[in-house]
Scaffold this motif. Structure first.
Motif, PDB file in Angstrom:
ATOM      1  N   GLY A  11       5.938  -4.657 -12.165  1.00 36.82           N
ATOM      2  CA  GLY A  11       5.555  -5.384 -13.664  1.00 36.82           C
ATOM      3  C   GLY A  11       4.634  -4.458 -14.426  1.00 36.82           C
ATOM      4  O   GLY A  11       3.921  -3.731 -14.048  1.00 36.82           O
ATOM      5  N   MET A  13       1.573  -5.242 -15.288  1.00 38.73           N
ATOM      6  CA  MET A  13      -0.079  -5.113 -14.521  1.00 38.73           C
ATOM      7  C   MET A  13       0.002  -3.925 -13.817  1.00 38.73           C
ATOM      8  O   MET A  13      -1.364  -3.097 -13.850  1.00 38.73           O
ATOM      9  CB  MET A  13      -0.161  -6.614 -13.812  1.00 38.73           C
ATOM     10  N   ASN A  91       0.791 -15.920  -5.553  1.00 40.48           N
ATOM     11  CA  ASN A  91       1.917 -14.475  -5.874  1.00 40.48           C
ATOM     12  C   ASN A  91       1.100 -13.383  -4.920  1.00 40.48           C
ATOM     13  O   ASN A  91       0.067 -12.796  -5.555  1.00 40.48           O
ATOM     14  CB  ASN A  91       2.267 -14.338  -7.035  1.00 40.48           C
ATOM     15  N   GLU A  92       1.725 -12.741  -4.139  1.00 39.51           N
ATOM     16  CA  GLU A  92       1.263 -11.768  -3.392  1.00 39.51           C
ATOM     17  C   GLU A  92       1.068 -10.436  -4.427  1.00 39.51           C
ATOM     18  O   GLU A  92       0.076  -9.759  -4.198  1.00 39.51           O
ATOM     19  CB  GLU A  92       2.063 -11.311  -2.296  1.00 39.51           C
ATOM     20  N   ALA A  93       2.008 -10.066  -5.065  1.00 38.86           N
ATOM     21  CA  ALA A  93       2.143  -8.969  -5.859  1.00 38.86           C
ATOM     22  C   ALA A  93       0.861  -9.204  -6.663  1.00 38.86           C
ATOM     23  O   ALA A  93       0.079  -7.988  -7.072  1.00 38.86           O
ATOM     24  CB  ALA A  93       3.119  -8.835  -6.772  1.00 38.86           C
ATOM     25  N   GLU A  94       0.464 -10.261  -7.416  1.00 37.65           N
ATOM     26  CA  GLU A  94      -0.498 -10.422  -8.340  1.00 37.65           C
ATOM     27  C   GLU A  94      -2.038 -10.156  -7.639  1.00 37.65           C
ATOM     28  O   GLU A  94      -2.733  -9.318  -8.194  1.00 37.65           O
ATOM     29  CB  GLU A  94      -0.512 -11.721  -8.936  1.00 37.65           C
ATOM     30  N   LYS A  95      -1.999 -10.662  -6.640  1.00 37.99           N
ATOM     31  CA  LYS A  95      -3.199 -10.513  -5.682  1.00 37.99           C
ATOM     32  C   LYS A  95      -3.437  -9.021  -5.397  1.00 37.99           C
ATOM     33  O   LYS A  95      -4.476  -8.461  -5.793  1.00 37.99           O
ATOM     34  CB  LYS A  95      -3.273 -11.149  -4.450  1.00 37.99           C
ATOM     35  N   ASN A  97      -1.935  -6.198  -6.687  1.00 38.67           N
ATOM     36  CA  ASN A  97      -1.938  -5.279  -8.047  1.00 38.67           C
ATOM     37  C   ASN A  97      -3.436  -5.581  -8.606  1.00 38.67           C
ATOM     38  O   ASN A  97      -4.159  -4.520  -9.000  1.00 38.67           O
ATOM     39  CB  ASN A  97      -1.086  -5.967  -9.042  1.00 38.67           C
ATOM     40  N   SER A  98      -4.133  -6.575  -8.506  1.00 44.35           N
ATOM     41  CA  SER A  98      -5.320  -6.630  -9.106  1.00 44.35           C
ATOM     42  C   SER A  98      -6.517  -5.866  -8.361  1.00 44.35           C
ATOM     43  O   SER A  98      -7.505  -5.469  -8.828  1.00 44.35           O
ATOM     44  CB  SER A  98      -5.747  -8.244  -9.112  1.00 44.35           C
ATOM     45  N   GLN A 117       3.929  -1.094  -3.737  1.00 43.97           N
ATOM     46  CA  GLN A 117       2.471  -0.764  -3.913  1.00 43.97           C
ATOM     47  C   GLN A 117       2.191   0.351  -2.902  1.00 43.97           C
ATOM     48  O   GLN A 117       1.094   0.982  -3.074  1.00 43.97           O
ATOM     49  CB  GLN A 117       1.499  -1.824  -3.730  1.00 43.97           C
TER      50      GLN A 117
END
Length: 545
Positions: A11, A13, A91-95, A97-98, A117
């Motif tokens: 995404g 982000m 959401n795993e990806a959001e965590k 990615n941040s 990732q």
């Protein structure tokens, strides 16, 4: 341990994060540990010096803690290492990615090998080469790791950044032939199946007939409607039960004419595969597949399985543990058993995927790690046979005894397999409660003994297990034209698959499928196949095929 994993778009982000990622500075504390040698493991020299690592687990469902169980306390006392698990709340990806964007990765990271990732963290210099850390702090590491696994995960720069769990090398398939299992099963409720006379469900006609008979004879379960057939959950890019699992049950090779052809990108033109998709369409038309199948999440599926509401399922058997234990406690005859499932028109044996060389997850050490020397030494311990014994069987004499050279759980601990699996993990911590570096192939040497509630589906798969190692890790570079095309086609397939099964007629099914095949052709499927074929051939070279 789950199959059919696909690259998921990271995404916008992540794209935005990349600017700060590549500017990441080398951080983390300098290690003052006593260095190990090739004959003395480093962790044994530093166990009196206490340290606590933050360990990120990229699975929101992981709910275990370190320090509560007897095994985790034992390991901390033995090694001096304490752990604080960090788990995403949503959401795993959001965590993740941040954390990448903020250059805030914790000491250790465990993530599915297929996630985009992983190469991003490597390419951005956010994680340490394990082989370099081992040379600097713990040469004993090279004595406990598997050379084939290290070779598989060696990057273009010659370094290895992550080590897998649940990895099965080609040598493991030779060493433990006949002892390995698959997670892919066609399950039926034992009492119902036997009451129907154990019908043959390997053909479309037999499959439909058995579902109709089950619905007629057992219209309700516990006051609720019987669900004749179920799968794992549908997502944005499809349903692995009706992709990889079905492909393997039909003995369809992922390789055709020297090219890699995976389930949703290539099988939609395979006549055997289409034949069974049409069978599921017929089942839906006859009311044998409910709308819930397309919307239920894993927790809802597991709840219904625990109630015994499904007659048949194309499902990963190991995720049925809680349901099987609940059913067995109420009535041992009501559990789910594995039987022959859909077959191709020639009746060929199933070719079920065993464990892959890529494994399930990889564990990495962050550049930010507070003590990289202790971190690599702790990984050495966990990967070693001593670490495997501790994390799988627990404390010697307390949780297991050696019987004729085989570690055997004590009766009290073993009884918790069916009586209270949650207690077995939270209070005791055995059987890979801490699975981050588990070596399930190594465990096979002991001739695993399963509980009565869980054993039959596992043991049933043994004659059909096959290695698909050449097709592991075909992850396309994030942001590449091929990856974007792949993601686009997969998302379209995620919309089309339910439409096919719910099509009101075979003619409508044919129209939808024809449109999808044209869509994928127009959106670069040939380019994707070529790119993944190149990766497949690289894998074959690594494997000496």
């Amino acid at each position: 341990m789950i199959k059919g994993k696909k690259l998921i778009a990271l995404g916008l982000m992540v794209a935005m994060a990349s600017t700060s990622v590549f500017a990441a500075k080398k951080k983390g504390g300098k290690s003052s540990v006593k260095k190990g040698t090739d004959s003395v493991a480093g962790w044994t020299l530093n166990k009196d010096k206490k340290i606590k690592f933050d360990w990120y687990i990229n699975f929101s469902w992981f709910a275990r803690h370190w320090g509560d169980s007897e095994v985790s306390k034992y390991i901390t006392e033995k090694t001096g290492v304490d752990i604080n698990f960090i788990v995403p709340a949503g959401n795993e990806a959001e965590k993740l990615n941040s954390m990448i964007a903020g250059d805030a990765l914790p000491d250790l990271i465990t993530i599915g090998w297929w996630e985009g990732q992983v190469p991003m963290m490597i390419d951005s210099g956010l994680v340490e080469p394990l082989d370099k850390l081992a040379k600097d702090y713990d040469p004993y590491f090279f004595k406990v790791v598997d050379g084939d696994k290290m070779g598989w995960y060696t990057q273009e720069d010659g370094h290895v950044y992550g080590y897998p769990n649940a990895s099965f090398t080609p040598q493991a398939y030779k060493d433990y032939a006949g002892k390995l299992t698959s997670n892919e099963t066609f399950l039926v409720r034992k009492d119902m199946y036997e009451a129907l006379g154990k019908p043959d469900m390997t053909t479309p006609e037999g499959f439909i007939s058995a579902l109709e008979a089950a619905k007629k004879k057992f219209p309700t379960v516990g006051g609720q409607a019987l669900i004749p057939f179920g799968t794992n959950e549908f997502g944005d890019i499809g349903c692995s039960s009706l992709e990889d699992y079905l492909m393997h049950f039909l003995a369809i090779s992922p390789e055709k004419n020297g090219k890699f052809v995976n389930a949703d990108l290539g099988l939609t033109e395979d006549p055997e595969y289409v034949r069974w998709l049409k069978t599921f369409r017929t089942a839906h038309e006859k009311g044998l597949i409910s709308t819930d199948m397309f919307v239920d999440k894993r927790s809802q599926i597991e709840e219904k399985a625990a109630q015994g509401r499904y007659f048949a399922m194309l499902y990963q058997n190991w995720d049925m543990q809680a349901a099987q234990n609940a059913l067995y406690e109420r009535d041992p005859n009501s559990i789910y058993i594995a039987v022959p499932g859909p077959k191709n028109s020639k009746g060929d044996d199933h070719t079920l995927a065993g464990g892959s060389i890529a494994g399930w997850t990889v564990t990495l050490i962050s550049k930010n790690c507070k003590d990289k020397g202790r971190a690599i030494q702790f990984l050495t311990y966990l990967i070693s046979e001593e670490g495997q014994m501790d994390t799988n069987f627990g404390i010697p004499g307390k949780h297991y005894t050696m019987e004729n050279g085989v570690p055997t759980l004590t009766p009290a601990v073993k009884a918790l397999d069916t009586a209270d699996k949650n207690k077995q993990e939270t209070e005791i911590g055995v059987q890979y409660t801490y699975w981050m570096l588990m070596d399930t192939a190594w465990q096979a040497q002991f001739g695993l003994e399963y509980s009565p509630a869980l054993g039959q589906p596992q043991l049933w798969t043994r004659p059909y297990v096959k290695s698909f190692a050449a097709y592991d890790g075909l992850t396309l570079p994030v942001g590449s034209d091929e990856a974007l095309a792949c993601e686009d086609i997969q998302r379209q397939w995620g919309k089309v698959l339910p439409q096919l099964i719910r099509a009101p007629s075979e003619a409508e099914f044919d129209r939808i499928l024809k449109e999808f095949n044209a869509y994928k052709k127009a959106h670069g499927v040939d380019m994707v196949i070529e790119a993944q074929t190149k990766l497949m051939n690289i894998n074959k070279k690594k494997l000496g095929m």
